[in-house]
Design a protein around this motif. Structure first.
Motif, PDB file in Angstrom:
ATOM      1  N   LEU A  69      67.868  33.842  11.288  1.00 16.45           N
ATOM      2  CA  LEU A  69      69.318  33.784  11.071  1.00 16.45           C
ATOM      3  C   LEU A  69      69.905  35.191  10.972  1.00 16.45           C
ATOM      4  N   LEU A  70      69.244  36.051  10.218  1.00 15.33           N
ATOM      5  CA  LEU A  70      69.762  37.406  10.027  1.00 15.33           C
ATOM      6  C   LEU A  70      69.743  38.235  11.314  1.00 15.33           C
ATOM      7  N   SER A  71      68.960  37.802  12.297  1.00  9.63           N
ATOM      8  CA  SER A  71      68.896  38.545  13.559  1.00  9.63           C
ATOM      9  C   SER A  71      69.965  38.110  14.561  1.00  9.63           C
ATOM     10  N   LEU A  72      70.675  37.036  14.282  1.00 10.76           N
ATOM     11  CA  LEU A  72      71.668  36.526  15.226  1.00 10.76           C
ATOM     12  C   LEU A  72      72.897  37.422  15.264  1.00 10.76           C
ATOM     13  N   GLU A  73      73.412  37.634  16.455  1.00 12.90           N
ATOM     14  CA  GLU A  73      74.600  38.472  16.615  1.00 12.90           C
ATOM     15  C   GLU A  73      75.819  37.692  17.077  1.00 12.90           C
ATOM     16  N   ASP A  74      75.621  36.648  17.880  1.00  7.33           N
ATOM     17  CA  ASP A  74      76.725  35.842  18.378  1.00  7.33           C
ATOM     18  C   ASP A  74      77.356  35.077  17.218  1.00  7.33           C
ATOM     19  N   ARG A  75      78.676  35.236  17.031  1.00  5.48           N
ATOM     20  CA  ARG A  75      79.366  34.639  15.875  1.00  5.48           C
ATOM     21  C   ARG A  75      79.323  33.110  15.882  1.00  5.48           C
ATOM     22  N   ALA A  76      79.510  32.502  17.052  1.00  9.83           N
ATOM     23  CA  ALA A  76      79.514  31.036  17.133  1.00  9.83           C
ATOM     24  C   ALA A  76      78.138  30.471  16.785  1.00  9.83           C
ATOM     25  N   ILE A  77      77.102  31.098  17.303  1.00 10.77           N
ATOM     26  CA  ILE A  77      75.743  30.628  17.018  1.00 10.77           C
ATOM     27  C   ILE A  77      75.397  30.884  15.560  1.00 10.77           C
ATOM     28  N   LYS A  78      75.833  32.025  15.042  1.00  8.31           N
ATOM     29  CA  LYS A  78      75.560  32.328  13.634  1.00  8.31           C
ATOM     30  C   LYS A  78      76.246  31.301  12.730  1.00  8.31           C
ATOM     31  N   LYS A  79      77.452  30.866  13.108  1.00  9.58           N
ATOM     32  CA  LYS A  79      78.151  29.842  12.329  1.00  9.58           C
ATOM     33  C   LYS A  79      77.360  28.535  12.341  1.00  9.58           C
ATOM     34  N   THR A  80      76.864  28.153  13.510  1.00  8.40           N
ATOM     35  CA  THR A  80      76.030  26.953  13.606  1.00  8.40           C
ATOM     36  C   THR A  80      74.785  27.108  12.752  1.00  8.40           C
ATOM     37  N   ALA A  81      74.163  28.278  12.797  1.00  9.13           N
ATOM     38  CA  ALA A  81      72.949  28.535  12.015  1.00  9.13           C
ATOM     39  C   ALA A  81      73.231  28.476  10.511  1.00  9.13           C
ATOM     40  N   LEU A  82      74.388  28.963  10.092  1.00  7.45           N
ATOM     41  CA  LEU A  82      74.747  28.905   8.667  1.00  7.45           C
ATOM     42  C   LEU A  82      74.967  27.464   8.201  1.00  7.45           C
ATOM     43  N   ILE A  83      75.581  26.659   9.052  1.00  6.25           N
ATOM     44  CA  ILE A  83      75.761  25.242   8.726  1.00  6.25           C
ATOM     45  C   ILE A  83      74.399  24.561   8.649  1.00  6.25           C
ATOM     46  N   HIS A  84      73.532  24.858   9.617  1.00  5.04           N
ATOM     47  CA  HIS A  84      72.165  24.326   9.640  1.00  5.04           C
ATOM     48  C   HIS A  84      71.425  24.698   8.348  1.00  5.04           C
ATOM     49  N   MET A  85      71.521  25.958   7.955  1.00  3.45           N
ATOM     50  CA  MET A  85      70.859  26.417   6.735  1.00  3.45           C
ATOM     51  C   MET A  85      71.451  25.740   5.498  1.00  3.45           C
ATOM     52  N   SER A 126      71.095  18.119  10.706  1.00  6.79           N
ATOM     53  CA  SER A 126      70.545  19.470  10.701  1.00  6.79           C
ATOM     54  C   SER A 126      69.620  19.692  11.898  1.00  6.79           C
ATOM     55  N   GLY A 127      68.799  18.697  12.192  1.00  7.49           N
ATOM     56  CA  GLY A 127      67.908  18.799  13.352  1.00  7.49           C
ATOM     57  C   GLY A 127      68.680  18.887  14.653  1.00  7.49           C
ATOM     58  N   TRP A 128      69.772  18.126  14.734  1.00  5.94           N
ATOM     59  CA  TRP A 128      70.621  18.192  15.923  1.00  5.94           C
ATOM     60  C   TRP A 128      71.182  19.603  16.088  1.00  5.94           C
ATOM     61  N   LEU A 129      71.626  20.207  14.985  1.00  8.35           N
ATOM     62  CA  LEU A 129      72.151  21.579  15.052  1.00  8.35           C
ATOM     63  C   LEU A 129      71.049  22.567  15.440  1.00  8.35           C
ATOM     64  N   GLY A 130      69.847  22.377  14.894  1.00  7.41           N
ATOM     65  CA  GLY A 130      68.722  23.232  15.276  1.00  7.41           C
ATOM     66  C   GLY A 130      68.424  23.108  16.761  1.00  7.41           C
ATOM     67  N   GLY A 131      68.434  21.879  17.264  1.00  2.32           N
ATOM     68  CA  GLY A 131      68.224  21.660  18.694  1.00  2.32           C
ATOM     69  C   GLY A 131      69.323  22.286  19.536  1.00  2.32           C
ATOM     70  N   LYS A 132      70.535  22.219  19.045  1.00  6.35           N
ATOM     71  CA  LYS A 132      71.669  22.840  19.745  1.00  6.35           C
ATOM     72  C   LYS A 132      71.433  24.343  19.891  1.00  6.35           C
ATOM     73  N   MET A 133      70.943  24.970  18.826  1.00  7.79           N
ATOM     74  CA  MET A 133      70.691  26.417  18.893  1.00  7.79           C
ATOM     75  C   MET A 133      69.587  26.742  19.894  1.00  7.79           C
ATOM     76  N   VAL A 134      68.553  25.905  19.938  1.00 11.47           N
ATOM     77  CA  VAL A 134      67.435  26.168  20.852  1.00 11.47           C
ATOM     78  C   VAL A 134      67.818  25.839  22.291  1.00 11.47           C
ATOM     79  N   TYR A 135      68.302  24.620  22.519  1.00 13.54           N
ATOM     80  CA  TYR A 135      68.491  24.151  23.884  1.00 13.54           C
ATOM     81  C   TYR A 135      69.774  24.630  24.537  1.00 13.54           C
ATOM     82  N   LEU A 136      70.821  24.867  23.762  1.00 17.19           N
ATOM     83  CA  LEU A 136      72.077  25.324  24.362  1.00 17.19           C
ATOM     84  C   LEU A 136      72.244  26.838  24.283  1.00 17.19           C
TER      85      LEU A 136
END
Length: 153
Positions: A69-85, A126-136
């Motif tokens: 999570l701390l390595s992410l730079e894209d704001r939209a993806i980081k927002k998704t990752a924060l919601i996932h966390m 949460s799993g759906w969001l994790g999959g979104k980060m990986v697959y999209l």
């Protein structure tokens, strides 16, 4: 994007999340079996231990997840990752409360079962969001083929 928390190029977080997911779903199954079992206390105990194992597994998976999570730079993806966390931390908290409710009494049904159902539903989101980060977004995916992979192709 290869994540920094990896072993030989394989991301650690996705490897570890299977432990709490499997244990928590099994815990819910054990709770449901306890409702119809001739030995509900035994199944309730199985659910409790699976739940506690899932808590330990989730905490182990959280560390490499946080590094990623701390390595992410894209704001939209980081927002998704924060919601996932946030969802995952809430799920862990629900299971801690659930385990505490079961500590002295073999709870069958009622509030502990409701907490398990709620937590598993949240786990699906949460799993759906994790999959979104990986697959999209390709988080944890290396775009360039590795030399070893090319030899076997």
């Amino acid at each position: 994007m290869r994540t920094p928390a990896n072993i030989a190029g394989h991301p650690i977080h996705p490897m570890l999340v299977t432990i709490p997911i499997g244990l928590w779903i099994f815990s819910l199954v054990a709770d449901l079996v306890a409702l119809r079992s001739a030995a509900p206390e035994d199944w309730s105990l199985v659910a409790f231990y699976a739940m506690v194992g899932g808590i330990v597994g989730a905490l182990a998976a959280a560390l490499p997840g946080l590094v990623d999570l701390l390595s992410l730079e894209d704001r939209a993806i980081k927002k998704t990752a924060l919601i996932h966390m946030s969802l995952n931390l809430t799920i862990v908290a629900l299971y801690v409360v659930n385990a505490w409710l079961r500590w002295d009494a073999h709870a069958i049904g009622g509030l502990p079962l409701a907490l398990s159902v709620l937590a598993v539903a949240m786990l699906l989101v949460s799993g759906w969001l994790g999959g979104k980060m990986v697959y999209l977004a390709g988080i944890g995916v290396s775009a360039e083929p590795r030399e070893q992979t090319q030899r076997h192709a």
